[in-house]
Design an enzyme around this catalytic site. Structure first.
Site, mmCIF file in Angstrom:
data_model
loop_
_atom_site.group_PDB
_atom_site.id
_atom_site.type_symbol
_atom_site.label_atom_id
_atom_site.label_comp_id
_atom_site.label_asym_id
_atom_site.label_seq_id
_atom_site.Cartn_x
_atom_site.Cartn_y
_atom_site.Cartn_z
ATOM 1 N N LYS A 83 40.542 41.070 27.719
ATOM 2 C CA LYS A 83 38.993 41.592 28.389
ATOM 3 C C LYS A 83 37.926 42.504 27.403
ATOM 4 C CE LYS A 83 37.621 43.679 32.789
ATOM 5 N NZ LYS A 83 37.795 43.645 34.104
ATOM 6 N N SER B 136 36.374 42.149 38.287
ATOM 7 C CA SER B 136 35.863 41.991 37.015
ATOM 8 C C SER B 136 36.029 40.923 36.185
ATOM 9 C CB SER B 136 34.728 43.315 36.749
ATOM 10 O OG SER B 136 36.435 43.916 36.304
ATOM 11 N N SER C 98 40.406 44.800 40.666
ATOM 12 C CA SER C 98 39.815 43.703 39.364
ATOM 13 C C SER C 98 40.683 42.704 38.422
ATOM 14 C CB SER C 98 39.214 44.671 38.197
ATOM 15 O OG SER C 98 37.219 45.172 38.758
#
Lengths: 484, 478, 95
Positions: free
Chosen positions: A76, A151, A175
């Site tokens: 990420k 997210s 997330s």
């Protein structure tokens, strides 16, 4: 090769069925072929990946390998990676090439994993649909008109489409678990303190925790083995030995007590999601588990509480982005205030600005007690609810999300409906508990996620419970048609 | 109308740890800009603070030394504001739960009276960087080497009523932190800084007046001047019908004025909240006990010991304990002098301090060490040299000509104590100066000095003055 | 509670964010909605509840006072918007 779990890939590498370089090239080719449709990567690190793959092959050759050596991974874009762009999904950090590696990156490099690239995400991890990214929305591989969740939407979409065999994510209010659910993959948020936060760009420091997004519980266990551990650079990291999460995957779950919180099955839960979850629970009963009704009476307050705590912390955490030492700086500032206001005003997107403002307001003179302190008190009540529940049960289960993936643009006009998509995941972060989402079927061809919540530092139990389900179902083996 | 001044001080002491309060970067002063600002000090994305154990220990040491309450649990909070020398946009400080609670400091005023000043609290925090405004073609340059240096902010009650009291308090704190070796006390380098909250009120009024916060006062002299100037300014405003504004004012030592920095009401909403990157600091009673056991002697105790054990007067004791280095120097001198406590005090206070002052040299750079001075004083005490000759010896030692014994030897300064030799000289002088002998015997006692002078001249000052006196009296009156 | 335009301006100033005049009504509406959501907290009595700032009920670990960082100024300033002779530059600060 792309339809193999990392457990299978690891065996293939060990048996020299293929090299890490071949494997890495295969995934890079897939990324080039498929990612234009998904937008799951912000940066592909092709050259670095091939170099790391060749090094991994040498380690394998020399017998100096771990089970993860040579396995490609997507990180990420919230994890600082040395000399690689680390944008956090924001214009603010579009020019930020981190001068250091995050603890998680360092640890995975040490195992010999291969960095494929950095995945797309909601800006500064603030969002539940990946639509707040400066780099544009990510599409859900199961239906390109829908969101992948957020997210960690890029990581979830990349794993779901098998562009990456495994990925990292972070979870502040859901997330990891929410995008895992919406993309039909396995995701875990460990106990707060289990994985070092050093080098993970902070959103809300008392809630953030990194974890794996994987094809299976077994894969998640393998990656968590390498991610977890004490780090002296993170004061909130827990000094506690890391068990081998793989070694307990096959423990018997006969007699397991599963708590079913009635609050997670009330208004707002989509009927299709509900029936998939009920089916999954029946499967657990078949495996010898016992369902126990429990109550989490304050869970309805988790969303309001979270929207004080998280913005308060983020309003302060994001003050360092001021256009002075790194990141975006506005053109021709007139004076210092202009430099600050325009660098921040232009560098942050609207959702980030909204949250910073809510947080600044909640902490400001005259409102601190009514908002911040009140929220901290309810945080304790929510946490106590779980403590009570875990006196009676081993794990808690329910839906990860109230609905399946929603359409891109559907909720962008109303922050509140967007916030409510995390209604079942947020309480876990407020309490600091570990949680997982595993694929549990489909509703109208869209994946449904089953959430598992464990007691503090009981990641091994969650992974075991999830793995036993996956040995008896194949939902986690489903790959969206276009990406097979 | 008669006015009363009310002063409270916030003293920032840089703790002399090797590394910073939340990072492992060096705290050394004077490095090239930003070469001691690590990722944590710069507030790079993703970095986290880890608390330095030594900073905690030093804070507790201070608390124990002033008899203050040590919080079993203290909490770091973030003070949020934007400023270029504050990299994260917040300062990690302590707010609601500081590590050191209420304590007391006793100050002594010039008339010998004592006054107790309350210490409200002392808390740990990180220092900011520095802004330089010159030589950047109209821009400001930021050096973050200082950012993250540990500070102990010591906050007093508004108990002081004059600039003189404020200075006495500040000096007292200065000597305490130096005695504890938790701060080098170097005011020029900013290791010891002070903000003063100053207000005035009509004498007899209970409520405090509106206060101004004076910032940037970096010497004892300036504290006094800045406060006196501010008091006059406030009285002038009130007497001409105005109102004092609550604001922060910057002291300008070049012009001896203060000017407004920013209004307190405006913009300063610091939004303190517990720092989620740091957990509460727990202090065990055993930790406090250990510190109590190893606490060095504090200035007040030292002073009392100098008076009772060494027989010094209060003034000399005060002078000697003013700094720990001086007191240590003195005690070493005493040791080597063969326990000549008063003679040593005299030499340290008069000759040594005077010479250091004249030459503008710090004590730790003195060419005459405490041992050298002690050895020399021993030679005064055993009558090898006279006090007068000792001044020559001291000067020679100062100029690097060796130890006292070497100098006495090489210059032949050893006192003449041979009675026969001195008598011979006296006899010669008496016979050579019949007129003066006449005058003395006629009752003009002043002439005695003339004879002493003559003897000293003949012996090049090496005769024992006491002996000379005795022999002269005997000879002249016979 | 609902916010006024001035509140939004004040908060934006506190957070040092420039906001276009035409965006203020949107922020006003959204922030008010969020505050409205947040105020659901008031439904619960929390009089005797201890605030919980952190999920961990433990205490701060202390680091030994060792200086281990090396000078990395070049690497750090390579990513800085404006530096000169080792200093970070900002528009003139008036104290």
């Amino acid at each position: 090769m792309h339809n193999k779990t990392i457990a299978e890939l690891s065996a293939g590498l060990k048996d020299k069925q293929f090299s890490s370089e071949e494997l890495t090239r295969a995934f890079i080719e897939r990324a080039k072929q498929f990612d234009p449709k998904l937008n799951s990567f912000i940066t592909l690190t092709e050259d670095l990946a091939l170099e790391q793959a060749r090094q991994a092959d040498q380690r394998i050759q020399a017998g100096d390998n771990t089970p993860l050596t040579g396995i490609p991974i997507a990180q990420k874009d919230i994890f600082c990676t040395k000399d690689v762009k680390t944008s956090c999904g924001s214009k603010m950090l579009d020019n930020f090439y981190s001068p250091y590696d995050a603890a998680v990156v360092e640890q995975l490099n040490n195992t010999g994993m291969v960095l494929l690239g950095k995945t797309n995400m909601d800006e500064f991890a603030m969002g539940s649909s990946n639509e707040t990214s400066f780099y544009g929305p990510v599409k859900n591989p199961w239906d390109l008109n829908t969101v992948p969740g957020g997210s960690s939407g890029g990581s979830a979409a990349a794993v779901a489409a098998r562009i990456a065999p495994i990925a990292t994510g972070t979870d502040t209010g859901g997330s990891i678990r929410q995008p895992a659910a919406l993309c039909g993959i396995t995701g875990m948020k460990p106990t707060y303190g289990r994985v070092s936060r050093y080098g993970m760009i902070a959103f809300a420091s008392s809630l953030d925790q990194a974890g794996p997004l994987a094809q299976s519980a077994e894969d998640a266990a393998m990656l968590l083995n390498a991610m977890a551990g004490f780090d002296t650079r993170d004061s909130t990291s827990t000094e506690l030995a890391v068990p081998d999460y793989q070694s307990t995957l096959n423990a018997d779950i006969n007699g397991l007590k599963i708590g079913i919180p009635k609050e997670y099955f009330g208004d707002g839960l989509d009927a299709g999601v509900q029936s998939a979850i009920e089916e999954a629970l029946k499967e657990y009963e078949k495996l010898g588990a016992q369902l126990v009704d429990i109550e989490l009476p304050n869970s309805a307050l988790s969303v309001p509480t979270y929207y004080v705590v998280a913005p308060a912390e983020c309003s302060s955490n994001l003050s360092r982005f001021d256009g002075v030492r790194f990141g975006y700086r506005c053109e021709n500032p007139l004076d210092l205030e202009d430099l600050y206001k325009r660098s921040r005003g232009e560098g942050f997107g609207p959702e980030v600005k909204r949250r910073i403002m809510i947080g600044a307001y909640a902490l400001s003179a005259g409102y601190y007690d009514a908002y911040y302190i009140k929220a901290q008190k309810i945080r304790r009540l929510i946490s106590e609810d779980f403590k009570e529940a875990f006196k009676k049960v081993d794990v808690i289960m329910g839906p990860t999300t109230p609905t399946t993936a929603f359409n891109i643009g559907e909720k962008t006009d109303d922050p509140i409906t967007m916030y409510l998509s995390d209604v079942y995941t947020i309480a876990v972060n407020l309490a600091g508990l570990p949680g997982m989402s595993i694929p549990a079927g489909f509703s109208e061809n869209k994946p449904v996620g089953l959430q598992l919540i464990g007691n503090y530092f009981e990641e091994a139990k969650l992974l075991n419970v999830a793995h036993q389900y996956q040995l008896n179902t194949d939902w986690h083996r489903q790959i969206p048609g276009e990406f097979k | 109308m008669e006015w009363e001044t009310v002063i409270g001080l916030e003293i920032h002491t840089q703790l002399s740890t090797k590394s910073k309060i939340f990072s492992a970067a060096s705290t050394a002063y004077g490095a090239e800009p930003n070469t001691q600002a690590c990722a944590v000090d710069l507030g790079l994305p993703g970095v986290l603070p880890v608390l330095n154990a030594e900073a905690v220990r030093m804070a507790v040491k201070f608390g124990v030394a002033i008899g203050a309450h040590i919080a079993p649990r203290s909490v770091f909070a973030r003070k949020n504001y934007f400023y270029p020398d504050l990299p994260k946009g917040y300062q990690i400080s302590q707010y609601e739960l500081p590590i050191v609670g209420e304590g007391q400091i006793t100050i002594e005023l010039e008339d010998g009276s004592k006054k107790v000043i309350g210490v409200t609290r002392a808390h740990l925090e990180e220092d900011a960087g520095k802004s330089l405004h010159e030589n950047f073609h109209g821009m400001t340059g930021i050096d973050l080497n200082r950012a993250g240096t540990p500070l102990l902010e010591i906050v007093s009650e508004p108990d002081m009523r004059s600039a003189v009291e404020a200075v006495a308090y500040m000096k007292k704190i200065h000597s305490i932190v130096k005695y504890l070796e938790i701060c080098d006390g170097n005011m020029q380098e900013g290791s010891f800084r002070c903000d003063a909250n100053v207000s005035v009120r009509p004498k007899g009024q209970k409520e405090y007046g509106t206060r101004a916060e004076l910032k940037n006062i970096n010497s004892f002299r300036f504290v006094e001047r800045a406060i006196n100037h501010e008091v006059e300014r406030q009285i002038d405003i009130i007497e001409s019908g105005g109102k004092v504004a609550q604001e922060t004012r910057l002291y300008d030592s070049d012009n001896n004025t203060t000017r407004s920095m920013r209004s307190k009401e405006e913009a300063m909403d610091y939004r303190y909240f517990p720092d989620p990157d740091l957990l509460p600091v727990d202090i065990e009673p055993s930790f406090i006990d250990d510190i109590k056991q190893t606490l060095p002697e504090m200035p007040d105790d030292k002073k009392n010991r100098f008076i009772s054990d060494f027989g010094l007067n209060a003034n000399d004791a005060d002078t000697l304990i003013a700094s720990k280095e001086l007191a240590d120097y003195y005690e070493t001198t005493v040791k080597f002098s063969g326990n000549e406590t008063r003679l040593s005090a005299n030499w340290v206070i008069v000759e040594l301090s005077g010479t250091l002052n004249k030459e503008g040299i710090e004590l730790n750079a003195s060419p005459v060490s405490a041992q050298m001075l002690g050895d020399m004083i021993k030679r005064i005490a055993d009558d090898t040299i006279s006090g007068k000759i000792a001044k020559q010896v001291f000067e020679a030692m100062w100029n690097g000509q060796g130890s006292a014994d070497e100098i006495i030897q090489s210059k032949g300064l050893k006192q003449v104590t041979d009675t026969g030799a001195i008598e011979k000289i006296i006899d010669d002088i008496i016979s050579a100066n019949p007129q003066q002998v006449e005058q003395f015997r006629g009752g003009k006692d002043k002439v005695f000095g003339f004879f002493v002078g003559q003897v000293m001249k003949q012996t090049q000052g090496k005769a024992n003055p006491k002996q000379v006196n005795e022999l002269l009296r005997k000879k002249l009156s016979s | 509670m609902s916010l006024q335009k001035e509140d939004v301006e004040k908060i934006a100033h506190l957070a040092q964010l420039s906001i276009n005049e035409e965006d203020i009504p949107g922020y006003l509406e959204e922030l008010s909605k969020i505050l409205h959501l947040v105020e659901q907290m008031n439904a619960v009595n929390t009089d005797n509840v201890e605030p919980m700032a952190h999920p961990q009920d433990s205490s701060q670990r202390l680091r030994e006072d060792k200086e281990t960082e090396i000078n990395q100024r070049d690497a750090f300033q390579k990513i800085a918007p404006q530096v000169e002779r080792g200093f970070y530059l900002v528009p003139r600060v008036i104290e």
